[in-house]
Write a protein that holds these residues in place. Sequence first.
Motif, PDB file in Angstrom:
ATOM      1  N   MET A  70       0.848  -1.207   0.000  1.00 12.47           N
ATOM      2  CA  MET A  70       0.000   0.000   0.000  1.00 12.47           C
ATOM      3  C   MET A  70       0.877   1.248   0.000  1.00 12.47           C
ATOM      4  SD  MET A  70      -3.376   0.226   2.252  1.00 12.47           S
ATOM      5  CE  MET A  70      -3.758  -1.345   2.986  1.00 12.47           C
ATOM      6  N   HIS A  97      -8.697   3.024   9.971  1.00  9.27           N
ATOM      7  CA  HIS A  97      -8.694   1.607   9.596  1.00  9.27           C
ATOM      8  C   HIS A  97      -8.189   1.391   8.176  1.00  9.27           C
ATOM      9  CE1 HIS A  97     -10.602   0.565  13.307  1.00  9.27           C
ATOM     10  NE2 HIS A  97     -11.666   1.292  13.055  1.00  9.27           N
ATOM     11  N   LEU A 102      -7.770   3.384   5.572  1.00  8.07           N
ATOM     12  CA  LEU A 102      -8.105   4.242   4.441  1.00  8.07           C
ATOM     13  C   LEU A 102      -8.233   5.689   4.909  1.00  8.07           C
ATOM     14  CD1 LEU A 102     -11.286   4.701   5.061  1.00  8.07           C
ATOM     15  CD2 LEU A 102     -11.637   2.788   3.548  1.00  8.07           C
ATOM     16  N   ASP A 125      -9.342   5.499  -9.857  1.00  7.16           N
ATOM     17  CA  ASP A 125     -10.104   5.237 -11.074  1.00  7.16           C
ATOM     18  C   ASP A 125     -11.302   4.342 -10.849  1.00  7.16           C
ATOM     19  OD1 ASP A 125      -8.468   3.214 -10.398  1.00  7.16           O
ATOM     20  OD2 ASP A 125      -7.477   3.013 -12.335  1.00  7.16           O
ATOM     21  N   MET A 126     -11.433   3.778  -9.658  1.00  3.89           N
ATOM     22  CA  MET A 126     -12.576   2.893  -9.458  1.00  3.89           C
ATOM     23  C   MET A 126     -13.498   3.429  -8.366  1.00  3.89           C
ATOM     24  SD  MET A 126     -12.706  -1.175  -8.890  1.00  3.89           S
ATOM     25  CE  MET A 126     -12.339  -1.614 -10.572  1.00  3.89           C
ATOM     26  N   PHE A 127     -14.756   3.549  -8.764  1.00  6.18           N
ATOM     27  CA  PHE A 127     -15.785   3.972  -7.815  1.00  6.18           C
ATOM     28  C   PHE A 127     -16.377   2.704  -7.209  1.00  6.18           C
ATOM     29  CE2 PHE A 127     -20.348   5.533  -7.370  1.00  6.18           C
ATOM     30  CZ  PHE A 127     -20.105   6.084  -6.127  1.00  6.18           C
ATOM     31  N   LEU A 128     -16.100   2.487  -5.937  1.00  5.32           N
ATOM     32  CA  LEU A 128     -16.455   1.201  -5.348  1.00  5.32           C
ATOM     33  C   LEU A 128     -17.902   1.139  -4.921  1.00  5.32           C
ATOM     34  CD1 LEU A 128     -13.483   0.331  -3.011  1.00  5.32           C
ATOM     35  CD2 LEU A 128     -14.109  -0.775  -5.120  1.00  5.32           C
ATOM     36  N   HIS A 178     -17.080   5.348  -1.540  1.00  7.93           N
ATOM     37  CA  HIS A 178     -15.761   4.726  -1.438  1.00  7.93           C
ATOM     38  C   HIS A 178     -15.107   4.693  -2.813  1.00  7.93           C
ATOM     39  CE1 HIS A 178     -17.254   3.082   2.418  1.00  7.93           C
ATOM     40  NE2 HIS A 178     -15.993   3.160   2.758  1.00  7.93           N
ATOM     41  N   TYR A 234     -11.338   3.611  -4.989  1.00 10.81           N
ATOM     42  CA  TYR A 234     -10.154   2.751  -4.928  1.00 10.81           C
ATOM     43  C   TYR A 234      -9.239   3.118  -6.083  1.00 10.81           C
ATOM     44  CZ  TYR A 234      -7.431  -1.624  -4.910  1.00 10.81           C
ATOM     45  OH  TYR A 234      -6.434  -2.558  -4.876  1.00 10.81           O
ATOM     46  N   THR A 260      -6.643   1.595  -8.537  1.00  8.87           N
ATOM     47  CA  THR A 260      -6.123   0.302  -8.957  1.00  8.87           C
ATOM     48  C   THR A 260      -4.616   0.354  -9.206  1.00  8.87           C
ATOM     49  OG1 THR A 260      -6.667   0.779 -11.246  1.00  8.87           O
ATOM     50  CG2 THR A 260      -8.294  -0.437 -10.006  1.00  8.87           C
ATOM     51  N   HIS A 261      -4.042   1.564  -9.228  1.00 11.45           N
ATOM     52  CA  HIS A 261      -2.586   1.639  -9.396  1.00 11.45           C
ATOM     53  C   HIS A 261      -1.880   1.598  -8.059  1.00 11.45           C
ATOM     54  CE1 HIS A 261      -3.130   2.576 -13.594  1.00 11.45           C
ATOM     55  NE2 HIS A 261      -4.087   3.404 -13.225  1.00 11.45           N
ATOM     56  N   HIS A 270      -3.435   1.021  -5.010  1.00 11.29           N
ATOM     57  CA  HIS A 270      -4.067   0.093  -4.078  1.00 11.29           C
ATOM     58  C   HIS A 270      -4.420   0.751  -2.749  1.00 11.29           C
ATOM     59  CE1 HIS A 270      -2.552  -2.387  -7.158  1.00 11.29           C
ATOM     60  NE2 HIS A 270      -1.319  -2.413  -6.711  1.00 11.29           N
ATOM     61  N   ARG A 299      -7.553   3.237  -0.647  1.00 10.08           N
ATOM     62  CA  ARG A 299      -8.971   3.579  -0.678  1.00 10.08           C
ATOM     63  C   ARG A 299      -9.209   4.920  -0.001  1.00 10.08           C
ATOM     64  NH1 ARG A 299      -9.201  -1.884   0.211  1.00 10.08           N
ATOM     65  NH2 ARG A 299     -10.168  -2.961  -1.530  1.00 10.08           N
ATOM     66  N   ARG A 303     -12.574   7.293   1.500  1.00 12.87           N
ATOM     67  CA  ARG A 303     -13.999   7.369   1.796  1.00 12.87           C
ATOM     68  C   ARG A 303     -14.392   8.837   1.884  1.00 12.87           C
ATOM     69  NH1 ARG A 303     -14.799   5.340   7.358  1.00 12.87           N
ATOM     70  NH2 ARG A 303     -14.599   3.306   6.406  1.00 12.87           N
TER      71      ARG A 303
END
Lengths: 157, 419
Positions: free
Chosen positions: A1, A24, A26, A50-53, A72, A74, A76-77, A79, A81, A83
Amino acid sequence: MSQGLLERLRERLDGDGREPVFAHGLLAVQLPREALLDTVKLLKDEFGFDMFLDVTAVDWPKREPRFDVVHHFYSTHDHVRVRLKMAVTEADPVVDSLVDHYGSAHFMERECHDMFGIAFRGNADLRPILLYEGFEGHPLRKDYPKELEQPLVRYRE
Amino acid sequence: MTMPGANQGTGLPPVEETLRNPVRPAFDRPSTEDGVIVSIGPSHPATHGTLQIIAELSGERVVRADVHCGYLHRGFEKECEAHTWHTLIPFVDRLNYCSALMNNFAYCDAVETLMGVEITPRTRYLRTLLAEYSRIADHITCIAASVMEMGAMTAFLYLMTIRDYIYEHLADLTGARVTYSYGRIGGLANDLPEGWIKRLEEILDEYEVYVGRIHGLLDRNRIFIDRTRDVGVLTTEEAIHWGFTGPILRSTGVARDLRKDTPYLAYDELDFEVPVGIKGDNYDRYFVRMREMDESVYMIRQLIEMLPDGPINVDDRRCTFPEKSLVYSEIESLINHFKLVIDGPQVPAGEVYRAHEAANGELGFFLVSDGSGTPYRVHARAPSFVHMGGLHRLLEGYQLADIVSTFGTVNMIGGECDR
């Protein structure tokens, strides 16, 4: 991370009514709802989230404003998160939609609208998704009784 | 007219009889002159899972698709708010019922993070082992069902043989074939029975024989390739845009796997590869799952060697039940047991999001606690639900018959999609 990225992001986001803290594993950011689109643009374009969780809400009936809308994200490059959390009132439960930025927002915002009655400005398609047409109320609000039934077809005698 | 039965004796208002269409399609007239609108599902013999697809067809080609889920919605998140942190574990099983253990462990992990509980080494390795074992069962179910829908009955029966060995074997451990309720906050329900590891090794050997046959039957099978190659193609950018995770994202050619990227449980100590596809079509999704099962077997064999002795439950009175002999003999343990049953484990106030790489993708649990023994809010970020949001991208532009094979390889699980 990559903690360095989150630390840079925390410094960048601090101010303008935003309060970023680590929680915790993030970065949790409390922000006013007006700042959502700018913050998301920053997250996506500059920090590579790039990712909307997920989007959901939490109902606090005794509190004013009543709802927390929680997003949330994320990367992907890297890793990591993030919030985002915004408080909205019961009288005006509206936040900006993210459908222009993330395709996955379509379904998730519909679900949040189903369950909490949160409206997403800019999402034209807020048809029921897990519930059905004609369902009254928003079941995940705390004042919706768990036992309430709204069947579409008659019970078998 | 009011309906008999509904809300009777609850003091709630009677229900008016309505006969409405439960869904409203996004479009009700075709965009071209030769277009036809057909409604597929929600109960269709060629799809597993209850899902309705309203599709506009031009000839045999799907022009637009409008996906409706929710037919299996049963108020999971609402129901959780009326249970203690412990007693909702059986509900969690029923999210992805093909790999119930992974749901258990992801949920328990989220609660443990909130409580600041660190699980024992034996539990850590055991959970990893069982999660990989469930992954095999889940991928087998997905592949078996999707190839059966394309007519490969032999492959289906071979795979189901192995899956049934696994289910029976897990029943020896947990007492149930499908929904195990085996995870506990701070540990597991029970330790391995005698001879369990020996049988596990036998099943893994059997697995290799049977899955070898599947490779022989399907990999270079002309019919299978024609049905799956270049069907339902997805690029990486699109997959990320639509929120795809898990085997579907990896089939587009990127090695995004939470087990490697944000290691949890014992994954950072294991040696394994992340298989990826070439172009994200149905064939790649099939193959990525097949290769992932091999990696899981490889991981399980490492974990058998690594599995340490020791207790499986943490020694923490906030979440672990005291021993039965103590409950019957001393008042403190009796009270402890009583409080854990009636009030539930006291979880400190706060919020947590924990994600595990479940068989279908990122399974996240967002929990909010107000400091009591009952969760204030439980939200499951279910991969299948998010995948359904992007499903139309995989269907549009392909043949009507391709819906069956694409839908099979997406592996939509109604339980977690509709919650």
